[in-house]
Design a protein around this motif. Structure first.
Motif, PDB file in Angstrom:
ATOM      1  N   VAL A  62       5.041  -8.954  -5.551  1.00 20.58           N
ATOM      2  CA  VAL A  62       6.140  -9.323  -4.488  1.00 20.58           C
ATOM      3  C   VAL A  62       5.190  -9.799  -3.401  1.00 20.58           C
ATOM      4  CG1 VAL A  62       7.669  -9.051  -3.108  1.00 20.58           C
ATOM      5  CG2 VAL A  62       7.536  -7.474  -5.101  1.00 20.58           C
ATOM      6  N   ALA A  63       5.349 -11.000  -2.663  1.00 11.69           N
ATOM      7  CA  ALA A  63       4.430 -11.562  -2.077  1.00 11.69           C
ATOM      8  C   ALA A  63       4.925 -12.314  -0.639  1.00 11.69           C
ATOM      9  CB  ALA A  63       3.290 -12.515  -2.366  1.00 11.69           C
ATOM     10  N   PHE A  64       4.579 -11.906   0.542  1.00 12.85           N
ATOM     11  CA  PHE A  64       5.159 -12.599   1.670  1.00 12.85           C
ATOM     12  C   PHE A  64       4.157 -12.587   2.834  1.00 12.85           C
ATOM     13  CE2 PHE A  64       5.601  -8.044   1.239  1.00 12.85           C
ATOM     14  CZ  PHE A  64       5.211  -7.587   2.394  1.00 12.85           C
ATOM     15  N   ALA A  65       4.593 -13.572   3.858  1.00  8.77           N
ATOM     16  CA  ALA A  65       3.776 -13.542   5.070  1.00  8.77           C
ATOM     17  C   ALA A  65       4.556 -12.779   6.193  1.00  8.77           C
ATOM     18  CB  ALA A  65       3.843 -14.875   5.337  1.00  8.77           C
ATOM     19  N   VAL A  66       3.615 -12.016   6.916  1.00 11.86           N
ATOM     20  CA  VAL A  66       4.137 -11.577   8.342  1.00 11.86           C
ATOM     21  C   VAL A  66       3.318 -12.037   9.493  1.00 11.86           C
ATOM     22  CG1 VAL A  66       5.018  -9.317   7.108  1.00 11.86           C
ATOM     23  CG2 VAL A  66       2.547  -9.703   7.823  1.00 11.86           C
ATOM     24  N   ASP A  67       3.662 -11.625  10.477  1.00 11.29           N
ATOM     25  CA  ASP A  67       3.055 -12.128  11.716  1.00 11.29           C
ATOM     26  C   ASP A  67       1.718 -11.158  11.680  1.00 11.29           C
ATOM     27  OD1 ASP A  67       4.656 -13.747  12.750  1.00 11.29           O
ATOM     28  OD2 ASP A  67       5.694 -12.200  14.209  1.00 11.29           O
ATOM     29  N   ALA A  68       0.485 -11.878  12.031  1.00 11.24           N
ATOM     30  CA  ALA A  68      -0.785 -11.260  11.719  1.00 11.24           C
ATOM     31  C   ALA A  68      -0.634  -9.815  12.655  1.00 11.24           C
ATOM     32  CB  ALA A  68      -1.779 -12.088  12.301  1.00 11.24           C
ATOM     33  N   ALA A  69      -0.160 -10.018  13.572  1.00 15.44           N
ATOM     34  CA  ALA A  69      -0.252  -8.611  14.474  1.00 15.44           C
ATOM     35  C   ALA A  69       0.703  -7.561  13.856  1.00 15.44           C
ATOM     36  CB  ALA A  69       0.557  -8.992  15.807  1.00 15.44           C
ATOM     37  N   ARG A  70       1.475  -7.656  12.934  1.00 13.82           N
ATOM     38  CA  ARG A  70       2.174  -6.712  12.321  1.00 13.82           C
ATOM     39  C   ARG A  70       1.435  -6.323  10.798  1.00 13.82           C
ATOM     40  NH1 ARG A  70       7.092  -5.043  14.146  1.00 13.82           N
ATOM     41  NH2 ARG A  70       6.381  -2.981  13.266  1.00 13.82           N
ATOM     42  N   LEU A  71       0.372  -6.933  10.718  1.00 11.75           N
ATOM     43  CA  LEU A  71      -0.300  -6.789   9.145  1.00 11.75           C
ATOM     44  C   LEU A  71      -0.624  -5.336   9.018  1.00 11.75           C
ATOM     45  CD1 LEU A  71      -1.441  -7.818   6.446  1.00 11.75           C
ATOM     46  CD2 LEU A  71      -3.537  -8.086   7.772  1.00 11.75           C
ATOM     47  N   ALA A  72      -1.305  -4.646   9.764  1.00  8.70           N
ATOM     48  CA  ALA A  72      -1.870  -3.324   9.537  1.00  8.70           C
ATOM     49  C   ALA A  72      -0.477  -2.504   9.409  1.00  8.70           C
ATOM     50  CB  ALA A  72      -2.469  -2.917  10.674  1.00  8.70           C
ATOM     51  N   ASP A  73       0.424  -2.596  10.139  1.00  4.37           N
ATOM     52  CA  ASP A  73       1.700  -1.831   9.888  1.00  4.37           C
ATOM     53  C   ASP A  73       2.339  -1.726   8.769  1.00  4.37           C
ATOM     54  OD1 ASP A  73       1.563  -0.900  12.478  1.00  4.37           O
ATOM     55  OD2 ASP A  73       3.407  -2.189  13.310  1.00  4.37           O
ATOM     56  N   THR A  74       2.220  -3.176   8.234  1.00  2.21           N
ATOM     57  CA  THR A  74       3.041  -3.421   7.016  1.00  2.21           C
ATOM     58  C   THR A  74       2.401  -2.942   6.054  1.00  2.21           C
ATOM     59  OG1 THR A  74       3.580  -5.783   7.789  1.00  2.21           O
ATOM     60  CG2 THR A  74       3.910  -5.540   5.872  1.00  2.21           C
ATOM     61  N   VAL A  75       1.042  -2.896   5.804  1.00  2.00           N
ATOM     62  CA  VAL A  75       0.310  -2.566   4.726  1.00  2.00           C
ATOM     63  C   VAL A  75       0.424  -0.856   4.660  1.00  2.00           C
ATOM     64  CG1 VAL A  75      -2.007  -2.493   3.448  1.00  2.00           C
ATOM     65  CG2 VAL A  75      -1.123  -4.470   4.430  1.00  2.00           C
ATOM     66  N   ARG A  76       0.184  -0.365   5.781  1.00  2.00           N
ATOM     67  CA  ARG A  76       0.233   1.291   5.796  1.00  2.00           C
ATOM     68  C   ARG A  76       1.650   1.773   5.487  1.00  2.00           C
ATOM     69  NH1 ARG A  76      -3.018   0.791  11.264  1.00  2.00           N
ATOM     70  NH2 ARG A  76      -5.143   0.270  10.359  1.00  2.00           N
ATOM     71  N   LEU A  77       2.713   0.999   6.087  1.00  2.28           N
ATOM     72  CA  LEU A  77       4.153   1.493   5.688  1.00  2.28           C
ATOM     73  C   LEU A  77       4.252   1.470   4.123  1.00  2.28           C
ATOM     74  CD1 LEU A  77       5.890   0.001   8.989  1.00  2.28           C
ATOM     75  CD2 LEU A  77       5.575   2.616   8.286  1.00  2.28           C
ATOM     76  N   LEU A  78       4.121   0.251   3.861  1.00  5.11           N
ATOM     77  CA  LEU A  78       4.304   0.077   2.239  1.00  5.11           C
ATOM     78  C   LEU A  78       3.428   1.237   1.695  1.00  5.11           C
ATOM     79  CD1 LEU A  78       4.130  -3.772   2.040  1.00  5.11           C
ATOM     80  CD2 LEU A  78       6.203  -2.143   1.598  1.00  5.11           C
ATOM     81  N   HIS A  79       2.139   1.408   1.904  1.00  4.00           N
ATOM     82  CA  HIS A  79       1.468   2.382   1.148  1.00  4.00           C
ATOM     83  C   HIS A  79       1.799   3.727   1.122  1.00  4.00           C
ATOM     84  CE1 HIS A  79      -2.228   4.657   0.073  1.00  4.00           C
ATOM     85  NE2 HIS A  79      -2.562   3.603  -0.685  1.00  4.00           N
ATOM     86  N   ARG A  80       2.563   4.146   2.398  1.00  4.06           N
ATOM     87  CA  ARG A  80       3.009   5.411   2.633  1.00  4.06           C
ATOM     88  C   ARG A  80       4.096   5.596   1.436  1.00  4.06           C
ATOM     89  NH1 ARG A  80       2.857   6.823   8.425  1.00  4.06           N
ATOM     90  NH2 ARG A  80       0.561   6.597   7.670  1.00  4.06           N
ATOM     91  N   ARG A  81       5.023   4.472   1.613  1.00  2.00           N
ATOM     92  CA  ARG A  81       6.155   4.837   0.896  1.00  2.00           C
ATOM     93  C   ARG A  81       6.052   4.876  -0.618  1.00  2.00           C
ATOM     94  NH1 ARG A  81       9.087   4.777  -2.662  1.00  2.00           N
ATOM     95  NH2 ARG A  81      10.977   3.891  -3.001  1.00  2.00           N
ATOM     96  N   PHE A  82       5.006   3.959  -1.327  1.00  2.00           N
ATOM     97  CA  PHE A  82       4.813   3.879  -2.442  1.00  2.00           C
ATOM     98  C   PHE A  82       3.776   4.985  -2.932  1.00  2.00           C
ATOM     99  CE2 PHE A  82       7.021  -0.235  -1.870  1.00  2.00           C
ATOM    100  CZ  PHE A  82       8.084  -0.197  -2.732  1.00  2.00           C
ATOM    101  N   PHE A  83       2.767   5.268  -2.347  1.00  4.45           N
ATOM    102  CA  PHE A  83       1.737   6.161  -2.854  1.00  4.45           C
ATOM    103  C   PHE A  83       1.656   7.617  -2.056  1.00  4.45           C
ATOM    104  CE2 PHE A  83       0.348   1.727  -3.580  1.00  4.45           C
ATOM    105  CZ  PHE A  83       0.038   1.840  -4.745  1.00  4.45           C
ATOM    106  N   CYS A  84       2.383   7.893  -1.076  1.00  2.93           N
ATOM    107  CA  CYS A  84       2.366   9.037  -0.682  1.00  2.93           C
ATOM    108  C   CYS A  84       3.677   9.843  -0.812  1.00  2.93           C
ATOM    109  CB  CYS A  84       1.946   8.964   1.036  1.00  2.93           C
ATOM    110  SG  CYS A  84       0.326   7.969   1.061  1.00  2.93           S
ATOM    111  N   GLU A  85       4.814   9.193  -0.673  1.00  2.00           N
ATOM    112  CA  GLU A  85       6.000   9.574  -0.573  1.00  2.00           C
ATOM    113  C   GLU A  85       6.329  10.224  -2.143  1.00  2.00           C
ATOM    114  OE1 GLU A  85       9.082   7.372   0.918  1.00  2.00           O
ATOM    115  OE2 GLU A  85       8.013   7.125   2.847  1.00  2.00           O
ATOM    116  N   THR A  86       6.785  11.548  -2.051  1.00  2.00           N
ATOM    117  CA  THR A  86       7.262  11.786  -3.811  1.00  2.00           C
ATOM    118  C   THR A  86       8.717  11.607  -3.507  1.00  2.00           C
ATOM    119  OG1 THR A  86       7.056  13.929  -2.741  1.00  2.00           O
ATOM    120  CG2 THR A  86       5.303  13.262  -4.236  1.00  2.00           C
ATOM    121  N   ARG A  87       9.249  10.977  -4.714  1.00  2.00           N
ATOM    122  CA  ARG A  87      10.600  10.460  -4.640  1.00  2.00           C
ATOM    123  C   ARG A  87      11.097  11.092  -6.044  1.00  2.00           C
ATOM    124  NH1 ARG A  87      12.900   6.335  -1.155  1.00  2.00           N
ATOM    125  NH2 ARG A  87      12.070   6.556   1.016  1.00  2.00           N
TER     126      ARG A  87
END
Ligand code: ADP
Ligand code: ASP
Ligand code: MG
Length: 450
Positions: A425-450
């Motif tokens: 799944v690929a998409f573009a975001v504003d460069a200023a939101r890049l770090a947030d985007t990657v960190r939030l996605l990482h937390r959702r898929f690799f750190c949360e237990t669901r």
């Protein structure tokens, strides 16, 4: 093990490639010597990048020379300092450094740094580091010899700056058989049919290592870096990123194609086609297992396997005047991209418009060329994120989860799409939101237990 080639040689033959940071200075080179010494029983062929930062310095020197400033002294001083710190002969590299100085002066006289001349200048990075590493190995009791890939038979096409290697006709393998001691081969470099030196694109030493692995029918290709293998995201951006122990070639190719620096996108192909297992290991922690990349990873897998990102992107949209049929419009758009040698991703295609994410440096030229096809608009300061995972699980909810994370955080998503094979799944975001985007996605898929 599934997907791994059976041992071809007894004893085995391996390729050990060390990246720029792994040969960054005297201490790093000493570490490389120990890592190689630890595997001498596996007949290593060593491949090296330039010392960290040297390729950038050479590229800058080539362009400065064309502008009238042909100074290569800082590059020479850096190499002499590394030799000195290693206790080696400080004059060892003087003949090559003199050639480099003369080449820069030639560029200044002509006033142009053509792609061919830039490649010739860049080649000194790997030519110098191969000699440093070979000398360091020899002086520590491991006989070794520097090998210039471009004279040893690594043939490429003539696309200077991004050359594609041609299959080995046996010349390279025969050349290596005649080398006494451990061969230390220049990564990143080849030569075209006229004998002119070419480079394989930035980070191309990984590609060299894979090509050499195929040429000598290696039992394993080891890519030694400054990280403990391929991680779930760039560890420089995401503290919680975890090393992935086993990964498929396809996943790593997706990661690389979305801009992750960890491996050159083309490096996977030769190894994959020849079933040679590829390992990414950490020079600073040689005992750590790193990542093994194989054809197929067995067992159940999560929806998302890794997240890649690339900054410095722009979105360019071209809207057709509707005077041409859609297929003709699309044909022209993609022909133009091919003509410009412009890599793209992601791409969003509409009835009469196309939006394309490109490297920011290409945007001006692209807008100019697209102007002939229709109305052009652009969005600058973007970044591209690629979420790589299991096609079936992305299809059934995974993609929706990605978008939910972004919408909950108020992050605007542009040019989004599921990749053609369903694994990204690929998409573009504003460069200023890049770090947030990657960190939030990482937390959702690799750190949360669901
Ligand atoms: P070298 O030049 O030594 O071959 P690079 O510096 O080009 O290595 O690539 C290694 C870097 O890639 C790491 O330091 C890391 O910041 C970056 N990187 C990006 N994505 C990943 C990832 N998914 N896993 C590991 N490293 C990554
Ligand atoms: N030295 C080249 C670069 O910096 C190739 C490589 O390191 O792989 O891009
Ligand atoms: Mg690199």
């Amino acid at each position: 093990m599934a997907g791994e080639a059976a041992g071809l040689h007894d004893p085995p033959v391996i390729v050990m490639k060390f990246g720029g940071t792994s040969v960054g200075g005297a201490a790093a080179v000493r570490q490389v010597v120990e890592v190689v010494r630890g595997q001498l029983d596996r007949q290593p062929v060593v491949v090296v990048s330039a010392h960290a930062g040297v390729t950038d310095a050479l590229a800058a020197a080539a362009h400065a020379a064309a502008e009238g400033d042909a100074d290569t002294d800082a590059i020479a001083a850096r190499h002499r300092a590394i030799l000195r710190d290693l206790g080696l002969d400080e004059e060892l590299l003087d003949p090559l450094l003199a050639e480099l100085r003369d080449l820069a002066r030639g560029v200044r006289l002509v006033g142009v740094a053509s792609p061919k001349v830039v490649d010739a200048m860049l080649s000194y990075g790997e030519r110098l580091s191969a000699r440093v590493v070979a000398a360091a190995l020899s002086s520590s009791g491991v006989p070794a010899a520097a090998v210039d890939a471009f004279t040893a038979g690594l043939r490429t096409d003539s696309s200077f700056g991004r050359a594609r290697p041609l299959p080995d006709d046996g010349r390279f393998r025969r050349h290596l058989e005649r080398v006494q001691g451990v061969p230390v081969v220049t990564g990143f470099l080849g030569a075209d049919e006229h004998g002119d030196i070419t480079t394989l694109g930035r980070n191309g030493s990984d590609y060299s290592a894979a090509w050499i692995g195929v040429a000598i029918a290696a039992d394993e290709i080891q890519i030694w870096k400054d990280v403990d293998g391929v991680h779930t995201a760039d560890p420089r951006l995401v503290d919680e990123a975890k090393p992935i122990r086993r990964m498929s070639f396809a996943d790593v190719a997706d990661l690389a194609s979305f801009g992750s620096r960890v491996l050159h996108p083309a490096a996977m192909v030769p190894a994959m086609q020849n079933g040679i297992p590829l390992k990414v290991r950490n020079t600073l922690q040689p005992e750590a297992p790193g990542t093994t990349i194989v054809g197929e990873v067995e067992g159940p897998r999560s929806a998302v396997h890794a997240i890649a990102h690339r900054d410095g992107a722009a979105l360019v949209t071209v809207r057709s005047h509707r005077m041409v049929p859609q297929h003709a419009f699309l044909g022209r758009v993609f022909w133009l991209l091919a003509d410009m040698g412009c890599d793209v991703g992601p791409v969003a295609v509409g009835e009469a418009a196309v939006t394309i994410a490109v490297a920011a440096g290409m945007a001006d030229a692209l807008c100019e060329r697209f102007a002939g096809l229709g109305e052009v608009s652009r969005v600058d300061d973007c970044a591209v994120v690629g979420v790589i995972g299991d096609p079936a699980r992305l299809e059934r909810g995974g993609t929706a989860d990605v978008l939910t994370v972004l919408s909950d955080a108020g992050i605007a998503v542009r040019c989004a799409g599921l990749g053609a094979l369903g694994s990204t799944v690929a998409f573009a975001v504003d460069a200023a939101r890049l770090a947030d985007t990657v960190r939030l996605l990482h937390r959702r898929f690799f750190c949360e237990t669901r």
